[in-house]
Write a protein that holds these residues in place. Structure first.
Motif, PDB file in Angstrom:
ATOM      1  N   SER A 170      58.520  62.347  34.812  1.00 59.34           N
ATOM      2  CA  SER A 170      58.501  61.972  36.232  1.00 59.34           C
ATOM      3  C   SER A 170      57.633  62.930  37.033  1.00 59.34           C
ATOM      4  O   SER A 170      56.854  62.502  37.899  1.00 59.34           O
ATOM      5  N   THR A 171      57.738  64.212  36.745  1.00 62.19           N
ATOM      6  CA  THR A 171      56.946  65.204  37.470  1.00 62.19           C
ATOM      7  C   THR A 171      55.458  65.052  37.175  1.00 62.19           C
ATOM      8  O   THR A 171      54.626  65.101  38.092  1.00 62.19           O
ATOM      9  N   VAL A 172      55.122  64.837  35.912  1.00 62.12           N
ATOM     10  CA  VAL A 172      53.703  64.678  35.542  1.00 62.12           C
ATOM     11  C   VAL A 172      53.108  63.429  36.195  1.00 62.12           C
ATOM     12  O   VAL A 172      52.018  63.476  36.776  1.00 62.12           O
ATOM     13  N   VAL A 173      53.831  62.306  36.128  1.00 60.80           N
ATOM     14  CA  VAL A 173      53.323  61.077  36.746  1.00 60.80           C
ATOM     15  C   VAL A 173      53.237  61.248  38.260  1.00 60.80           C
ATOM     16  O   VAL A 173      52.279  60.793  38.893  1.00 60.80           O
ATOM     17  N   GLY A 174      54.213  61.934  38.854  1.00 59.21           N
ATOM     18  CA  GLY A 174      54.164  62.206  40.285  1.00 59.21           C
ATOM     19  C   GLY A 174      52.949  63.032  40.670  1.00 59.21           C
ATOM     20  O   GLY A 174      52.282  62.755  41.669  1.00 59.21           O
ATOM     21  N   LEU A 175      52.643  64.057  39.874  1.00 53.75           N
ATOM     22  CA  LEU A 175      51.460  64.881  40.137  1.00 53.75           C
ATOM     23  C   LEU A 175      50.169  64.078  39.991  1.00 53.75           C
ATOM     24  O   LEU A 175      49.222  64.259  40.764  1.00 53.75           O
ATOM     25  N   VAL A 176      50.131  63.176  39.003  1.00 54.05           N
ATOM     26  CA  VAL A 176      48.949  62.320  38.820  1.00 54.05           C
ATOM     27  C   VAL A 176      48.771  61.415  40.037  1.00 54.05           C
ATOM     28  O   VAL A 176      47.645  61.242  40.542  1.00 54.05           O
ATOM     29  N   LEU A 177      49.878  60.847  40.537  1.00 52.13           N
ATOM     30  CA  LEU A 177      49.779  59.985  41.719  1.00 52.13           C
ATOM     31  C   LEU A 177      49.341  60.775  42.953  1.00 52.13           C
ATOM     32  O   LEU A 177      48.534  60.293  43.757  1.00 52.13           O
ATOM     33  N   ILE A 178      49.848  61.982  43.106  1.00 52.62           N
ATOM     34  CA  ILE A 178      49.429  62.803  44.244  1.00 52.62           C
ATOM     35  C   ILE A 178      47.950  63.169  44.109  1.00 52.62           C
ATOM     36  O   ILE A 178      47.207  63.158  45.097  1.00 52.62           O
ATOM     37  N   ALA A 179      47.501  63.462  42.895  1.00 50.01           N
ATOM     38  CA  ALA A 179      46.074  63.725  42.688  1.00 50.01           C
ATOM     39  C   ALA A 179      45.252  62.494  43.054  1.00 50.01           C
ATOM     40  O   ALA A 179      44.186  62.607  43.680  1.00 50.01           O
ATOM     41  N   GLY A 180      45.734  61.305  42.703  1.00 49.28           N
ATOM     42  CA  GLY A 180      45.052  60.076  43.104  1.00 49.28           C
ATOM     43  C   GLY A 180      45.030  59.916  44.610  1.00 49.28           C
ATOM     44  O   GLY A 180      44.045  59.451  45.181  1.00 49.28           O
ATOM     45  N   GLY A 181      46.117  60.326  45.276  1.00 47.20           N
ATOM     46  CA  GLY A 181      46.149  60.277  46.730  1.00 47.20           C
ATOM     47  C   GLY A 181      45.150  61.229  47.350  1.00 47.20           C
ATOM     48  O   GLY A 181      44.543  60.937  48.379  1.00 47.20           O
ATOM     49  N   VAL A 182      44.966  62.396  46.738  1.00 44.84           N
ATOM     50  CA  VAL A 182      43.992  63.364  47.245  1.00 44.84           C
ATOM     51  C   VAL A 182      42.572  62.823  47.064  1.00 44.84           C
ATOM     52  O   VAL A 182      41.733  62.930  47.957  1.00 44.84           O
ATOM     53  N   ILE A 183      42.314  62.206  45.906  1.00 47.12           N
ATOM     54  CA  ILE A 183      40.993  61.630  45.642  1.00 47.12           C
ATOM     55  C   ILE A 183      40.751  60.445  46.564  1.00 47.12           C
ATOM     56  O   ILE A 183      39.692  60.297  47.152  1.00 47.12           O
ATOM     57  N   GLY A 184      41.744  59.549  46.665  1.00 51.27           N
ATOM     58  CA  GLY A 184      41.680  58.405  47.562  1.00 51.27           C
ATOM     59  C   GLY A 184      40.736  57.320  47.094  1.00 51.27           C
ATOM     60  O   GLY A 184      40.246  57.320  45.967  1.00 51.27           O
ATOM     61  N   GLY A 185      40.457  56.367  47.982  1.00 53.35           N
ATOM     62  CA  GLY A 185      39.517  55.281  47.724  1.00 53.35           C
ATOM     63  C   GLY A 185      39.892  54.396  46.558  1.00 53.35           C
ATOM     64  O   GLY A 185      41.065  54.142  46.292  1.00 53.35           O
ATOM     65  N   ASN A 186      38.869  53.910  45.877  1.00 52.76           N
ATOM     66  CA  ASN A 186      39.084  53.020  44.740  1.00 52.76           C
ATOM     67  C   ASN A 186      39.828  53.699  43.607  1.00 52.76           C
ATOM     68  O   ASN A 186      40.566  53.055  42.869  1.00 52.76           O
ATOM     69  N   ALA A 187      39.635  55.002  43.436  1.00 51.73           N
ATOM     70  CA  ALA A 187      40.338  55.723  42.368  1.00 51.73           C
ATOM     71  C   ALA A 187      41.844  55.648  42.592  1.00 51.73           C
ATOM     72  O   ALA A 187      42.607  55.391  41.656  1.00 51.73           O
ATOM     73  N   ALA A 188      42.290  55.836  43.827  1.00 43.83           N
ATOM     74  CA  ALA A 188      43.716  55.754  44.131  1.00 43.83           C
ATOM     75  C   ALA A 188      44.227  54.333  43.933  1.00 43.83           C
ATOM     76  O   ALA A 188      45.316  54.122  43.400  1.00 43.83           O
TER      77      ALA A 188
END
Length: 189
Positions: free
Chosen positions: A63-81
């Motif tokens: 859960s923590t790893v997937v949460g960190l991946v989603l937050i990283a996607g939020g930081v990147i934003g755009g189509n990647a997110a």
């Protein structure tokens, strides 16, 4: 078709993808941290509950790893997110089905209970919704970059009509532009 070319970086939909990924990631990190705080054993299937769901250290780490991946996607934003949200959301839904099949069996190493399965389905659908928002619909606006990508001929006609109207001075050269109504003979609308 390149995903990074489909949506401009500064498009308003990027905010939905960014905040959606960050919110869902934060929820998963909180769940994972609560599992760590309870000092659970790694692959216990004894039914320790956190926030109404059964868990163990393996599920907390995941859960923590997937949460960190989603937050990283939020930081990147755009189509990647957006793409990340759709991928993770689909994996959550598939995980719900897989864990539904192994409930009360030795293969249930993440100690899923029925509440975990329901959470997996709901969280997967929420993450999918954040990823698909503005990308998948039968009624996308003509200013939507995904609509323009799917209807290049009509988008080109509308852009030419807009440029001609600007040249005549009937449309302002800057600011928001009104969407041109679809033509009655176009079967794509």
């Amino acid at each position: 078709m390149r995903l990074r070319d489909e949506l401009p970086v500064d498009h308003h939909l990027a905010t939905v993808y960014r905040y959606g990924a960050a919110f869902c990631g934060l929820v998963l990190i909180v769940f994972g941290c609560l599992g760590f705080a309870d000092a659970l054993s790694p692959f216990s299937t004894s039914g320790d509950t956190i926030a109404g769901m059964t868990t163990n250290v393996a599920l907390s780490v995941l859960s923590t790893v997937v949460g960190l991946v989603l937050i990283a996607g939020g930081v990147i934003g755009g189509n990647a997110a957006s793409t990340l949200n759709m991928t993770v959301g689909a994996l959550f839904v598939l995980s719900g089905f897989a864990h539904l099949a192994v409930l009360d069996r030795p293969a249930n190493v993440l100690d899923f209970g029925m509440t975990n399965v329901i959470f997996s389905f709901v969280m997967g659908l929420v993450i999918l919704t954040f990823g698909m928002y503005g990308r998948v619909s039968s009624k996308l606006g003509h200013d939507n970059p995904y609509w323009r990508r799917r209807h290049p001929e009509q988008a080109a006609r509308e852009a030419a009509a807009r440029a001609a109207a600007e040249a005549r001075g009937t449309l302002p050269a800057s600011g928001p532009r009104p969407a041109v109504a679809p033509s009655a003979h176009d079967p794509n609308t």
